[in-house]
Design a protein around this motif. Structure first.
Motif, mmCIF file in Angstrom:
data_model
loop_
_atom_site.group_PDB
_atom_site.id
_atom_site.type_symbol
_atom_site.label_atom_id
_atom_site.label_comp_id
_atom_site.label_asym_id
_atom_site.label_seq_id
_atom_site.Cartn_x
_atom_site.Cartn_y
_atom_site.Cartn_z
ATOM 1 N N SER A 77 60.570 66.201 60.952
ATOM 2 C CA SER A 77 59.779 66.438 62.155
ATOM 3 C C SER A 77 58.288 66.387 61.859
ATOM 4 N N ARG A 117 53.534 65.914 69.924
ATOM 5 C CA ARG A 117 54.618 65.233 69.201
ATOM 6 C C ARG A 117 54.272 63.758 68.977
ATOM 7 N N TYR A 129 55.932 62.228 65.633
ATOM 8 C CA TYR A 129 57.393 62.249 65.767
ATOM 9 C C TYR A 129 57.847 61.265 66.847
#
Length: 254
Positions: free
Chosen positions: A85, A143, A146
């Motif tokens: 992650s 994010r 990711y």
């Protein structure tokens, strides 16, 4: 959906979603090679062949895949589950983090697939299932890295499916929402208020809860099974409705 008599390889199969995939494939009748940095977490079962492997190391992967093929006489299914992650905006992740996440999440799938393909080509029921994410198609805050890696997984899945369909090898991916796993628990532990953060993550999914690892594993078995022989080049969302649903906000109390 059954996988009787088939041999599967699951990367990252020692914990979380990967272990759930191993258990689901066993229940469907498969024998499973578990490739993991720490395969000790794999289920204890005579139909499980645990091997230490690193998806960032091609030689490690080649040896591990050969070990599974030797143990069980071939390989029919590849589940590219291993991944890491990253949290933060585009300003938060440095070049080293970008290189590491893309190497594991994207190039790791390419490496594993490349060394497994010679075995899959000898199967009459060959299937590859990649682990993408709902982040591949839904803009989620903090994010960026990711999401970029999982967007690449989605695109690679389609390209692989196009390249391999003529050889009878199906390629699909699963796109989970936020899954209740030890991985997510570690991310929550870094939050200022882990309990409140978990409630927030659950609330953003229309069903109001997190996805479970067995639910993701069930989708993997569906795509891996010969019973889904007409399915290739597909991304299957297992996300409690996060990507596809746009619900009206709750009414204000009078």
């Amino acid at each position: 959906m059954r996988c009787d008599g088939l041999v599967a390889v699951v990367t990252g199969g020692g914990s979380g979603i990967g272990r759930a995939c191993v258990e689901a494939l066993l229940a469907a009748g498969a024998r499973v090679g578990v490739l993991d940095l720490d395969p000790a977490g794999a289920p204890t079962d005579p139909r499980v062949h645990p091997v230490r492997a690193d998806v960032a190391d091609r030689a490690s992967l080649a040896a591990a895949v050969a070990s599974v093929a030797d143990a069980y006489g071939g390989i029919d299914i590849l589940v590219n589950n291993a991944g890491i992650s990253a949290v933060g905006t585009v300003e938060d992740n440095d070049d080293a983090q970008w290189a590491r996440v893309l190497d594991v999440n994207v190039t790791g799938i390419a490496r594993t697939t490349a060394v497994t393909l010679p075995h899959l080509r000898r199967s009459r029921a060959a299937a590859i299932v990649n682990m993408s994410s709902i982040a591949a198609g839904a803009g989620l805050p903090r994010r960026v890295l990711y999401s970029a890696s999982k967007g690449a997984v989605h695109a690679m899945t389609l390209a692989l499916a196009a390249d391999l369909v003529g050889e009878g090898i199906r390629v699909n991916c699963v796109a989970p929402g936020t899954v209740d796993t030890p991985w997510v628990a570690r991310l929550l532990a870094d939050a200022d208020d882990p309990v409140a953060e978990k409630i927030r993550l659950a609330a953003r999914q229309p069903t109001g809860r997190l996805v479970t690892a067995p639910e993701v594993a069930a989708a993997v078995v569906y795509l891996a099974s010969p019973d889904s022989g007409a399915v290739t080049g597909t991304s299957l969302a297992v996300d409690c409705g996060l990507y596809g649903l746009r619900l009206a906000p709750p009414s204000r109390p009078d």
